[in-house]
Design a protein around this motif. Structure first.
Motif, PDB file in Angstrom:
ATOM      1  N   PHE A  38       0.837  -1.201   0.000  1.00  0.00           N
ATOM      2  CA  PHE A  38       0.000   0.000   0.000  1.00  0.00           C
ATOM      3  C   PHE A  38       0.874   1.255   0.000  1.00  0.00           C
ATOM      4  O   PHE A  38       0.677   2.168  -0.793  1.00  0.00           O
ATOM      5  CB  PHE A  38      -0.916  -0.014   1.242  1.00  0.00           C
ATOM      6  N   LEU A  39       1.863   1.269   0.878  1.00  0.00           N
ATOM      7  CA  LEU A  39       2.708   2.467   0.999  1.00  0.00           C
ATOM      8  C   LEU A  39       3.503   2.717  -0.283  1.00  0.00           C
ATOM      9  O   LEU A  39       3.689   3.864  -0.692  1.00  0.00           O
ATOM     10  CB  LEU A  39       3.663   2.321   2.192  1.00  0.00           C
ATOM     11  N   THR A  40       3.956   1.634  -0.913  1.00  0.00           N
ATOM     12  CA  THR A  40       4.727   1.775  -2.155  1.00  0.00           C
ATOM     13  C   THR A  40       3.847   2.335  -3.259  1.00  0.00           C
ATOM     14  O   THR A  40       4.260   3.210  -4.018  1.00  0.00           O
ATOM     15  CB  THR A  40       5.297   0.397  -2.572  1.00  0.00           C
ATOM     16  N   ARG A  41       2.595   1.857  -3.355  1.00  0.00           N
ATOM     17  CA  ARG A  41       1.677   2.366  -4.383  1.00  0.00           C
ATOM     18  C   ARG A  41       1.336   3.838  -4.117  1.00  0.00           C
ATOM     19  O   ARG A  41       1.185   4.620  -5.057  1.00  0.00           O
ATOM     20  CB  ARG A  41       0.421   1.490  -4.400  1.00  0.00           C
ATOM     21  N   GLU A  42       1.222   4.200  -2.827  1.00  0.00           N
ATOM     22  CA  GLU A  42       0.898   5.599  -2.495  1.00  0.00           C
ATOM     23  C   GLU A  42       2.024   6.549  -2.905  1.00  0.00           C
ATOM     24  O   GLU A  42       1.785   7.729  -3.148  1.00  0.00           O
ATOM     25  CB  GLU A  42       0.597   5.742  -0.995  1.00  0.00           C
ATOM     26  N   GLU A  43       3.254   6.041  -2.979  1.00  0.00           N
ATOM     27  CA  GLU A  43       4.365   6.895  -3.437  1.00  0.00           C
ATOM     28  C   GLU A  43       4.066   7.444  -4.831  1.00  0.00           C
ATOM     29  O   GLU A  43       4.308   8.624  -5.105  1.00  0.00           O
ATOM     30  CB  GLU A  43       5.674   6.097  -3.491  1.00  0.00           C
ATOM     31  N   ASP A  44       3.548   6.593  -5.714  1.00  0.00           N
ATOM     32  CA  ASP A  44       3.213   7.037  -7.075  1.00  0.00           C
ATOM     33  C   ASP A  44       2.179   8.156  -7.015  1.00  0.00           C
ATOM     34  O   ASP A  44       2.288   9.172  -7.705  1.00  0.00           O
ATOM     35  CB  ASP A  44       2.659   5.879  -7.918  1.00  0.00           C
ATOM     36  N   THR A  45       1.158   7.954  -6.164  1.00  0.00           N
ATOM     37  CA  THR A  45       0.099   8.961  -6.029  1.00  0.00           C
ATOM     38  C   THR A  45       0.681  10.288  -5.538  1.00  0.00           C
ATOM     39  O   THR A  45       0.336  11.354  -6.049  1.00  0.00           O
ATOM     40  CB  THR A  45      -0.979   8.447  -5.049  1.00  0.00           C
ATOM     41  N   VAL A  46       1.578  10.220  -4.553  1.00  0.00           N
ATOM     42  CA  VAL A  46       2.199  11.441  -4.027  1.00  0.00           C
ATOM     43  C   VAL A  46       3.011  12.141  -5.122  1.00  0.00           C
ATOM     44  O   VAL A  46       2.873  13.351  -5.340  1.00  0.00           O
ATOM     45  CB  VAL A  46       3.093  11.121  -2.798  1.00  0.00           C
ATOM     46  N   VAL A  47       3.822  11.378  -5.853  1.00  0.00           N
ATOM     47  CA  VAL A  47       4.679  11.979  -6.886  1.00  0.00           C
ATOM     48  C   VAL A  47       3.821  12.569  -8.021  1.00  0.00           C
ATOM     49  O   VAL A  47       4.060  13.697  -8.464  1.00  0.00           O
ATOM     50  CB  VAL A  47       5.700  10.951  -7.432  1.00  0.00           C
ATOM     51  N   PHE A  48       2.788  11.840  -8.463  1.00  0.00           N
ATOM     52  CA  PHE A  48       1.881  12.391  -9.486  1.00  0.00           C
ATOM     53  C   PHE A  48       1.265  13.713  -8.987  1.00  0.00           C
ATOM     54  O   PHE A  48       1.182  14.688  -9.722  1.00  0.00           O
ATOM     55  CB  PHE A  48       0.726  11.423  -9.804  1.00  0.00           C
ATOM     56  N   GLY A  49       0.828  13.703  -7.737  1.00  0.00           N
ATOM     57  CA  GLY A  49       0.189  14.897  -7.165  1.00  0.00           C
ATOM     58  C   GLY A  49       1.135  16.095  -7.168  1.00  0.00           C
ATOM     59  O   GLY A  49       0.746  17.207  -7.547  1.00  0.00           O
ATOM     60  N   LEU A  50       2.381  15.871  -6.774  1.00  0.00           N
ATOM     61  CA  LEU A  50       3.365  16.963  -6.739  1.00  0.00           C
ATOM     62  C   LEU A  50       3.622  17.495  -8.152  1.00  0.00           C
ATOM     63  O   LEU A  50       3.703  18.708  -8.371  1.00  0.00           O
ATOM     64  CB  LEU A  50       4.678  16.483  -6.120  1.00  0.00           C
ATOM     65  N   ILE A  51       3.744  16.567  -9.116  1.00  0.00           N
ATOM     66  CA  ILE A  51       3.996  16.992 -10.505  1.00  0.00           C
ATOM     67  C   ILE A  51       2.823  17.837 -11.003  1.00  0.00           C
ATOM     68  O   ILE A  51       3.010  18.864 -11.662  1.00  0.00           O
ATOM     69  CB  ILE A  51       4.202  15.750 -11.413  1.00  0.00           C
ATOM     70  N   GLU A  52       1.614  17.434 -10.664  1.00  0.00           N
ATOM     71  CA  GLU A  52       0.440  18.187 -11.112  1.00  0.00           C
ATOM     72  C   GLU A  52       0.353  19.545 -10.424  1.00  0.00           C
ATOM     73  O   GLU A  52      -0.036  20.534 -11.038  1.00  0.00           O
ATOM     74  CB  GLU A  52      -0.835  17.361 -10.878  1.00  0.00           C
ATOM     75  N   ARG A  53       0.724  19.615  -9.163  1.00  0.00           N
ATOM     76  CA  ARG A  53       0.708  20.932  -8.488  1.00  0.00           C
ATOM     77  C   ARG A  53       1.764  21.858  -9.077  1.00  0.00           C
ATOM     78  O   ARG A  53       1.542  23.072  -9.218  1.00  0.00           O
ATOM     79  CB  ARG A  53       0.934  20.765  -6.967  1.00  0.00           C
ATOM     80  N   ALA A  54       2.914  21.266  -9.462  1.00  0.00           N
ATOM     81  CA  ALA A  54       4.011  22.079  -9.998  1.00  0.00           C
ATOM     82  C   ALA A  54       3.681  22.661 -11.375  1.00  0.00           C
ATOM     83  O   ALA A  54       4.382  23.546 -11.863  1.00  0.00           O
ATOM     84  CB  ALA A  54       5.287  21.243 -10.062  1.00  0.00           C
ATOM     85  N   LYS A  55       2.608  22.180 -11.994  1.00  0.00           N
ATOM     86  CA  LYS A  55       2.149  22.725 -13.282  1.00  0.00           C
ATOM     87  C   LYS A  55       1.666  24.163 -13.099  1.00  0.00           C
ATOM     88  O   LYS A  55       1.721  24.957 -14.026  1.00  0.00           O
ATOM     89  CB  LYS A  55       0.997  21.836 -13.773  1.00  0.00           C
ATOM     90  N   HIS A  56       1.156  24.461 -11.920  1.00  0.00           N
ATOM     91  CA  HIS A  56       0.637  25.797 -11.636  1.00  0.00           C
ATOM     92  C   HIS A  56       1.719  26.656 -10.986  1.00  0.00           C
ATOM     93  O   HIS A  56       2.565  26.137 -10.267  1.00  0.00           O
ATOM     94  CB  HIS A  56      -0.551  25.715 -10.670  1.00  0.00           C
ATOM     95  N   PRO A  57       1.674  27.977 -11.195  1.00  0.00           N
ATOM     96  CA  PRO A  57       2.624  28.823 -10.464  1.00  0.00           C
ATOM     97  C   PRO A  57       2.247  28.916  -8.981  1.00  0.00           C
ATOM     98  O   PRO A  57       1.242  28.332  -8.550  1.00  0.00           O
ATOM     99  CB  PRO A  57       2.489  30.181 -11.152  1.00  0.00           C
TER     100      PRO A  57
END
Lengths: 284, 284
Positions: A38-57
């Motif tokens: 579970f924790l390993t799969r959540e890493e992907d979710t966290v990284v995707f989330g950060l990448i998507e937030r970084a799209k915005h200023p």
């Protein structure tokens, strides 16, 4: 003869209890392996989330309590806080927080009107089930992480920006507060040792027993690698970044060393804080 | 002499108008390059969204209108529709749809109370700015894509599941309805040709002029590659999937050929439909 029978009965009782506990664990599916998965799969979710937030200023006004107050709306909360509160109210109404895996940042009681209630199995010890560090996550996210994550600028898309903040916050909260499940599995696996330490309220020894530096090192290096693999610009014919030492690409949507730091400085320590707090309530 | 002066003046006027238009384009930042860059970046958002949705099982009751109706709540909409409606209302209140890049699935007028209005620059022709195919996207997503994307099963986490549906829907809507911007750039780049076809309402010829099969092929193969790179299980020491022909890994969180199909069968055709409909209103 009678004494032998009593002893034999007691032995049978203990065996049955252990077997029942084992079956319960097997049924609930909670083991060190499933927890790690579970924790390993959540890493992907966290990284995707950060990448998507970084799209915005950065969009600073969205986080400044003065922004709404100045508009004469009578708010003393920031736009981001108002947005998260209202979004969580909709999610609560839809039953998101029926599952103990999800904990809101602004707890409230909302009549559950959107759908019939759902009976979730509970793998946590009820007196400790609501232990969480959401306040610390909220503060860390907005004060420490966001300034390092988002580029300076203001494009006015505050709702879309704060929506992606909420996705990050929810992922981090789910990941970090999952420490409750980790602690439960570890407690069940070594009840005798943990019980002594919990009774003595020996938080230092508990923290030590919960810590595996080798395992933590693997996690930190793996999330850094995920930031490289998921945050690269994939082209049809260009080389693909593999996140290994011979990597050549230097442009990533989120700095991989920031993701390493996020886990090193905040995610792992806060998870262990949740584990210790959960255990301190495990015998209540 | 007078005729020459008039001609010269007319020439100067035309030059000034062309220059002003060019400056406007430069200021708004809209060009074929920036439009393509936006669309390429949105591919990552779409793929991340699909991977996150695939984390949840199918959760059929969330999409069945009978589920809420059966509970005596008096609803004739599905849980998913109710959830999207309520979430979009919060987003609308927060000003998400002030930006023309975002179009809600359930349009409504909500007093804008969370924050002061923001003056977005408008790059679209106003009479055509609200052209969109959200109804087709909604139907495609739930009836065609979701059954192929999500594994069978029901874990009761409907709110979290439908939240991730909403992220996918918003990404697909932003991506597909961005066809308006593509059409605007193409129109500006070849006004004479487009004007004739628009006046004749010649949709077939417009569609032909908008189509570049070579470019579409690049996009489809690139999103398939992104699904392989972003949807792999990254381990610290294992090989990394590069999405090239010699790839060995067979397990992806979302089937890469489904992402190819999504773009081939729905995203690209629907985008072109938006482009044509936008152009048909471009001279209104």
């Amino acid at each position: 003869m009678a004494a032998a029978m009593i002893l034999s009965c007691r032995y049978l009782l203990i065996c049955s209890a252990t077997l029942a506990l084992l079956l319960l664990r097997l049924c609930s599916g909670l083991s060190l392996d499933t927890v790690r998965e579970f924790l390993t799969r959540e890493e992907d979710t966290v990284v995707f989330g950060l990448i998507e937030r970084a799209k915005h200023p950065r969009n600073t006004p969205a986080y400044d309590p003065g922004y709404l107050a100045g508009g004469g709306h009578g708010h003393d909360a920031s736009f981001a806080e108002m947005f998260v509160r209202e979004s969580e109210a909709v999610q609560a109404k839809a039953g998101r927080y029926q599952s103990l895996q999800e904990i809101p940042f602004f707890p409230f009681r909302v009549p559950f009107t959107l759908a019939p209630p759902y009976n979730f199995t509970t793998e946590l010890y009820s007196a400790a089930a609501l232990v969480n560090v959401n306040d610390a996550i909220w503060s860390m996210y907005f004060n420490e992480l966001l300034p390092l994550l988002a580029k300076n600028g203001d494009d006015g898309n505050y709702a879309a920006t704060v929506s992606s903040d909420l996705v990050c916050l929810q992922a981090l909260s789910r990941r970090i507060n999952y420490g409750r499940y980790v602690a439960e599995v570890k407690f069940i696996g070594d009840q005798q040792n943990y019980t002594t330490l919990i009774r003595n309220k020996d938080t230092d020894a508990l923290m030590k027993l919960l810590t595996s530096e080798a395992q933590e090192d693997v996690v930190k290096r793996r999330v850094q690698k995920k930031a490289m693999v998921f945050g690269q610009n994939v082209t049809l014919d260009g080389p693909v970044e593999t996140g290994n030492s011979n990597s050549s690409q230097t442009s990533f949507k989120v700095d991989p060393s920031l993701v390493y730091k996020l886990y090193d400085k905040w995610v792992i320590p806060l998870t262990k804080q949740v584990e210790v707090e959960y255990l301190l309530h495990r015998l209540d």
